[in-house]
Write a protein that holds these residues in place. Structure first.
Motif, mmCIF file in Angstrom:
data_model
loop_
_atom_site.group_PDB
_atom_site.id
_atom_site.type_symbol
_atom_site.label_atom_id
_atom_site.label_comp_id
_atom_site.label_asym_id
_atom_site.label_seq_id
_atom_site.Cartn_x
_atom_site.Cartn_y
_atom_site.Cartn_z
ATOM 1 N N GLU A 104 3.525 15.383 29.364
ATOM 2 C CA GLU A 104 3.178 16.704 29.887
ATOM 3 C C GLU A 104 2.832 17.696 28.781
ATOM 4 O O GLU A 104 1.930 18.525 28.925
ATOM 5 N N THR A 105 3.552 17.631 27.678
ATOM 6 C CA THR A 105 3.283 18.551 26.568
ATOM 7 C C THR A 105 1.893 18.326 26.001
ATOM 8 O O THR A 105 1.120 19.269 25.785
ATOM 9 N N LEU A 106 1.579 17.080 25.767
ATOM 10 C CA LEU A 106 0.276 16.734 25.202
ATOM 11 C C LEU A 106 -0.844 17.057 26.190
ATOM 12 O O LEU A 106 -1.900 17.579 25.799
ATOM 13 N N LEU A 107 -0.633 16.761 27.463
ATOM 14 C CA LEU A 107 -1.655 17.037 28.467
ATOM 15 C C LEU A 107 -1.920 18.543 28.580
ATOM 16 O O LEU A 107 -3.074 18.978 28.677
ATOM 17 N N LYS A 108 -0.864 19.347 28.537
ATOM 18 C CA LYS A 108 -1.049 20.793 28.613
ATOM 19 C C LYS A 108 -1.796 21.309 27.394
ATOM 20 O O LYS A 108 -2.677 22.183 27.507
ATOM 21 N N LEU A 109 -1.468 20.776 26.223
ATOM 22 C CA LEU A 109 -2.204 21.160 25.016
ATOM 23 C C LEU A 109 -3.683 20.851 25.179
ATOM 24 O O LEU A 109 -4.545 21.687 24.854
ATOM 25 N N ALA A 110 -3.991 19.660 25.685
ATOM 26 C CA ALA A 110 -5.389 19.252 25.844
ATOM 27 C C ALA A 110 -6.122 20.181 26.801
ATOM 28 O O ALA A 110 -7.265 20.590 26.545
ATOM 29 N N LYS B 210 -2.459 31.283 21.857
ATOM 30 C CA LYS B 210 -1.069 31.343 21.384
ATOM 31 C C LYS B 210 -0.273 30.144 21.880
ATOM 32 O O LYS B 210 0.522 29.548 21.134
ATOM 33 N N GLN B 211 -0.486 29.778 23.123
ATOM 34 C CA GLN B 211 0.213 28.620 23.669
ATOM 35 C C GLN B 211 -0.206 27.333 22.954
ATOM 36 O O GLN B 211 0.623 26.445 22.720
ATOM 37 N N VAL B 212 -1.492 27.244 22.626
ATOM 38 C CA VAL B 212 -1.986 26.076 21.883
ATOM 39 C C VAL B 212 -1.250 25.934 20.560
ATOM 40 O O VAL B 212 -0.842 24.825 20.173
ATOM 41 N N GLU B 213 -1.048 27.033 19.841
ATOM 42 C CA GLU B 213 -0.363 26.972 18.554
ATOM 43 C C GLU B 213 1.070 26.477 18.703
ATOM 44 O O GLU B 213 1.563 25.701 17.879
ATOM 45 N N VAL B 214 1.751 26.899 19.766
ATOM 46 C CA VAL B 214 3.126 26.439 20.011
ATOM 47 C C VAL B 214 3.143 24.944 20.341
ATOM 48 O O VAL B 214 3.963 24.181 19.797
ATOM 49 N N LEU B 215 2.231 24.523 21.218
ATOM 50 C CA LEU B 215 2.187 23.125 21.641
ATOM 51 C C LEU B 215 1.770 22.201 20.496
ATOM 52 O O LEU B 215 2.232 21.056 20.422
ATOM 53 N N LYS B 216 0.913 22.676 19.611
ATOM 54 C CA LYS B 216 0.515 21.875 18.450
ATOM 55 C C LYS B 216 1.738 21.498 17.613
ATOM 56 O O LYS B 216 1.857 20.366 17.128
ATOM 57 N N LYS B 217 2.661 22.433 17.442
ATOM 58 C CA LYS B 217 3.871 22.161 16.665
ATOM 59 C C LYS B 217 4.717 21.086 17.335
ATOM 60 O O LYS B 217 5.279 20.209 16.666
ATOM 61 N N GLU B 218 4.803 21.140 18.657
ATOM 62 C CA GLU B 218 5.593 20.146 19.379
ATOM 63 C C GLU B 218 4.974 18.755 19.270
ATOM 64 O O GLU B 218 5.681 17.766 19.070
ATOM 65 N N VAL B 219 3.665 18.684 19.404
ATOM 66 C CA VAL B 219 2.992 17.386 19.307
ATOM 67 C C VAL B 219 3.075 16.845 17.885
ATOM 68 O O VAL B 219 3.267 15.638 17.669
ATOM 69 N N ARG B 220 2.967 17.718 16.898
ATOM 70 C CA ARG B 220 3.078 17.276 15.507
ATOM 71 C C ARG B 220 4.450 16.654 15.243
ATOM 72 O O ARG B 220 4.560 15.641 14.534
ATOM 73 N N LYS B 221 5.477 17.240 15.821
ATOM 74 C CA LYS B 221 6.828 16.653 15.680
ATOM 75 C C LYS B 221 6.870 15.249 16.265
ATOM 76 O O LYS B 221 7.515 14.359 15.713
ATOM 77 N N MET B 222 6.192 15.055 17.381
ATOM 78 C CA MET B 222 6.151 13.722 17.990
ATOM 79 C C MET B 222 5.479 12.713 17.059
ATOM 80 O O MET B 222 5.935 11.581 16.901
ATOM 81 N N LEU B 223 4.394 13.143 16.432
ATOM 82 C CA LEU B 223 3.616 12.230 15.594
ATOM 83 C C LEU B 223 4.352 11.829 14.317
ATOM 84 O O LEU B 223 4.107 10.741 13.773
ATOM 85 N N ILE B 224 5.218 12.688 13.808
ATOM 86 C CA ILE B 224 5.920 12.376 12.556
ATOM 87 C C ILE B 224 7.359 11.906 12.809
ATOM 88 O O ILE B 224 8.125 11.725 11.861
ATOM 89 N N LEU C 105 -7.488 12.536 24.455
ATOM 90 C CA LEU C 105 -7.407 13.839 25.106
ATOM 91 C C LEU C 105 -8.162 14.936 24.344
ATOM 92 O O LEU C 105 -8.204 16.080 24.763
ATOM 93 N N GLY C 106 -8.748 14.559 23.208
ATOM 94 C CA GLY C 106 -9.657 15.466 22.525
ATOM 95 C C GLY C 106 -9.030 16.473 21.591
ATOM 96 O O GLY C 106 -9.670 17.465 21.234
ATOM 97 N N VAL C 107 -7.781 16.247 21.163
ATOM 98 C CA VAL C 107 -7.133 17.205 20.258
ATOM 99 C C VAL C 107 -6.792 16.566 18.904
ATOM 100 O O VAL C 107 -5.991 17.109 18.142
ATOM 101 N N GLY C 108 -7.442 15.466 18.600
ATOM 102 C CA GLY C 108 -7.171 14.785 17.339
ATOM 103 C C GLY C 108 -7.493 15.614 16.117
ATOM 104 O O GLY C 108 -6.902 15.416 15.044
ATOM 105 N N TYR C 109 -8.442 16.565 16.233
ATOM 106 C CA TYR C 109 -8.827 17.364 15.063
ATOM 107 C C TYR C 109 -7.700 18.257 14.569
ATOM 108 O O TYR C 109 -7.769 18.776 13.459
ATOM 109 N N TYR C 110 -6.659 18.453 15.355
ATOM 110 C CA TYR C 110 -5.525 19.252 14.903
ATOM 111 C C TYR C 110 -4.511 18.442 14.091
ATOM 112 O O TYR C 110 -3.652 19.011 13.428
ATOM 113 N N PHE C 111 -4.622 17.134 14.158
ATOM 114 C CA PHE C 111 -3.588 16.277 13.561
ATOM 115 C C PHE C 111 -4.201 15.188 12.678
ATOM 116 O O PHE C 111 -3.746 14.053 12.665
ATOM 117 N N GLU C 112 -5.237 15.549 11.935
ATOM 118 C CA GLU C 112 -5.963 14.547 11.161
ATOM 119 C C GLU C 112 -5.073 13.875 10.120
ATOM 120 O O GLU C 112 -5.147 12.666 9.914
#
Length: 543
Positions: A215-221, A36-50, A69-76
């Motif tokens: 910190e947000t990205l590191l916690k997601l990873a 559940k935390q991953v899903e929340v953090l993914k949204k935050e990182v996606r905002k950063m990328l766009i 950090l190994g989470v690129g598959y969420y933001f292809e």
């Protein structure tokens, strides 16, 4: 069969892991909370990328951090759009770090970035400017970029030598530098040649020490790594039980189910490829059985019968009534598991039964090549290096492993992808050569202690009358050439298969680079290979 039958038997080291992964349980509530935390953090990182307000340089650094950090598959999608922007817009970066990162990111994702961007960092004498040696982030970034070089790129050859020398000096003299650990690691394992999940785990550790970390990205990873680890361990537990039942009747084979899982996981680590991992894992296990059957058990006469049976896919024991029970077992394992009813049923359910003939064809080619090597061994024949590599390129098994890795994948792996793999393009040939030569350099002394086919080392020594040391040097040059072929296919083939297909080949050979770096890691898994498995599947991550 008589008591005088001579077999190339070998007492392989036992499994380091025993039954460690057989009974795996996890804290399901904790994993559910982390998910559940991953899903929340993914949204935050996606905002950063766009975020359109950040500079192109900032976006490039963010993309790099997400990937490493190994989470690129969420933001292809976001990464693809960002890289296209990096490629399309004219950029003339003045600092070495950014110019090198720009070059590496583009090349790793199939863009033909020019190495001419590094000319600005040379002096009037054509040497890299001495002031660069104090720019450690820039030197490290340039060093990583040089591993994407292809043919005729002398400036990258010079840059590799220049950065390697000075980075080694930094490790030796600047023990307190914040990048020391990262530099030391990169000198042993360049990022481009590292297996993605291990690179992510190591980069998480490096990022924890960076003062300016996200910190947000590191916690997601971290959370995602733990969640994915729970999935991997459950898969490994299931396939280990399957392997125990399968291999119990084949005492001569190496017990390397954990190592095989690591290998196939390295090719298909993304969350959506669980089915593909299980299918390719079973294929990988059967390849290991065949390797040991042809290399360390069967006689030539027996192996000829086994090869004929596999080529013709005969389901009748009367075809080889005098074959030993162990070899009959090997054949029926082939028919019943890899060959291919279980896998065919899985592919048919998804409407992808057309994929099975490609894997069958690759398997038939593999056993024919194994048989040729067995005959060479029986005759004490030492082929020329060219003759050897024609056969050894098949026994390198990249073709069948790539086919296996994409058998259970989605519709974005089309018939054209299978056609490409089976056509033995330059990239597959390069990967096969690299695999076999690297394997031989690391393992030939151990193998030659018993009945064994001549390796690339013995072939080279015999043909050219040189010492082993000279043969090592020339064969190492072959591996460097193979990497240039791989890189060239990666960036210079816009009409070829898509990146997600090319990455399977790259990931396969990256694992070879990792586990055969200093020793024959597959056979002697208890020495170095175990450390990689510990890092990926056992060592804790602090949240």
């Amino acid at each position: 069969m008589t008591t005088e039958t001579v077999r190339p038997l070998h007492d392989f080291p036992p499994s380091y892991w025993g039954d460690r992964f057989v009974t795996y349980t996890c804290d399901s509530k904790k994993i559910e909370d982390y998910t559940k935390q991953v899903e929340v953090l993914k949204k935050e990182v996606r905002k950063m990328l766009i975020d359109d307000s950040i500079t192109l340089s900032q976006k490039m650094n963010l993309i790099n951090e997400v990937l490493r950090l190994g989470v690129g598959y969420y933001f292809e999608t976001e990464i693809k759009e960002g890289l296209q922007q990096l490629y399309s817009e004219v950029n003339d970066f003045d600092d070495l770090y950014t110019a090198s990162l720009h070059f590496r990111l583009l090349r790793q994702h199939g863009y033909n970035a020019s190495c001419d961007v590094f000319k600005k960092f040379k002096d009037d004498n054509g040497s890299f400017t001495s002031s660069l040696v104090t720019d450690i982030p820039g030197m490290l970034s340039l060093y990583e970029a040089t591993h994407l070089r292809t043919y005729g790129e002398d400036i990258l050859e010079e840059a590799l030598a220049f950065t390697t020398d000075h980075l080694k000096s930094i490790v030796a003299t600047q023990s307190s530098h914040p990048l020391k650990k990262q530099v030391e690691y990169a000198l042993k394992q360049p990022y481009h040649k590292g297996t993605p999940r291990l690179e992510a785990k190591n980069y998480i550790s490096f990022s924890e020490e960076h003062e300016e970390r996200n910190e947000t990205l590191l916690k997601l990873a971290k959370l995602d790594f733990i969640v994915m680890r729970s999935i991997y361990l459950k898969e490994l537990s299931d396939v280990t039980v399957w392997w125990r039942n399968l291999s119990s009747e084949l005492p001569y084979v190496r017990d390397r189910v954990t190592e095989i899982y690591f290998w196939l996981l390295g090719m298909n680590f993304e969350p959506r490829y669980s089915v593909a991992r299980i299918i390719s894992m079973k294929v990988g296990c059967f390849i290991s059985i065949l390797d040991d059957t042809y290399d360390a058990y069967g006689t030539v006469e027996e192996l000829q019968l086994l090869t004929d049976a596999i080529e013709r896919l005969i389901a009748c024991s009367t075809f080889f009534p005098h074959l030993l029970e162990h070899l009959k077992t090997t054949y029926y394992i082939f028919l019943n598991s890899f060959g291919f009813q279980e896998i065919e049923d899985e592919c048919t359910k998804e409407g992808r039964s057309y994929r099975i003939p490609y894997a069958k064809g690759a398997m038939k080619d593999l056993v024919k090549a194994y048989l040729t090597e067995a005959k060479w061994c029986n005759q004490s024949y030492v082929p020329t290096i060219e003759e050897y590599l024609r056969v050894a390129s098949v026994t390198g098994a990249t073709t069948i492993l790539t086919n296996a890795s994409i058998l259970g994948m989605g519709d974005n792996f089309t018939k054209e992808a299978f056609d490409w793999v089976s056509s033995e393009p330059l990239m597959i040939n390069a990967a096969n050569r690299l695999f076999r030569v690297t394997d031989d350099i690391r393992g030939h002394k151990y193998d030659q202690q018993r009945m064994h086919v001549a390796s690339a080392v013995e072939c080279y020594v015999e043909e050219y009358g040189v010492s082993e040391a000279e043969a090592y040097q020339e064969l190492t040059k072959m591996t460097e050439t193979a990497w240039k072929d791989l890189n060239q296919e990666l960036i210079l083939s816009p009409a070829g298969p898509p990146m997600h297909v090319l990455e399977r080949v790259l990931n396969c050979i990256r694992i070879v680079e990792v586990i055969y770096k200093n020793i024959h890691g597959y056979t002697h898994a208890e020495i170095e290979f175990k450390d990689h498995i510990h890092l990926l599947l056992i060592d804790p991550i602090n949240i």
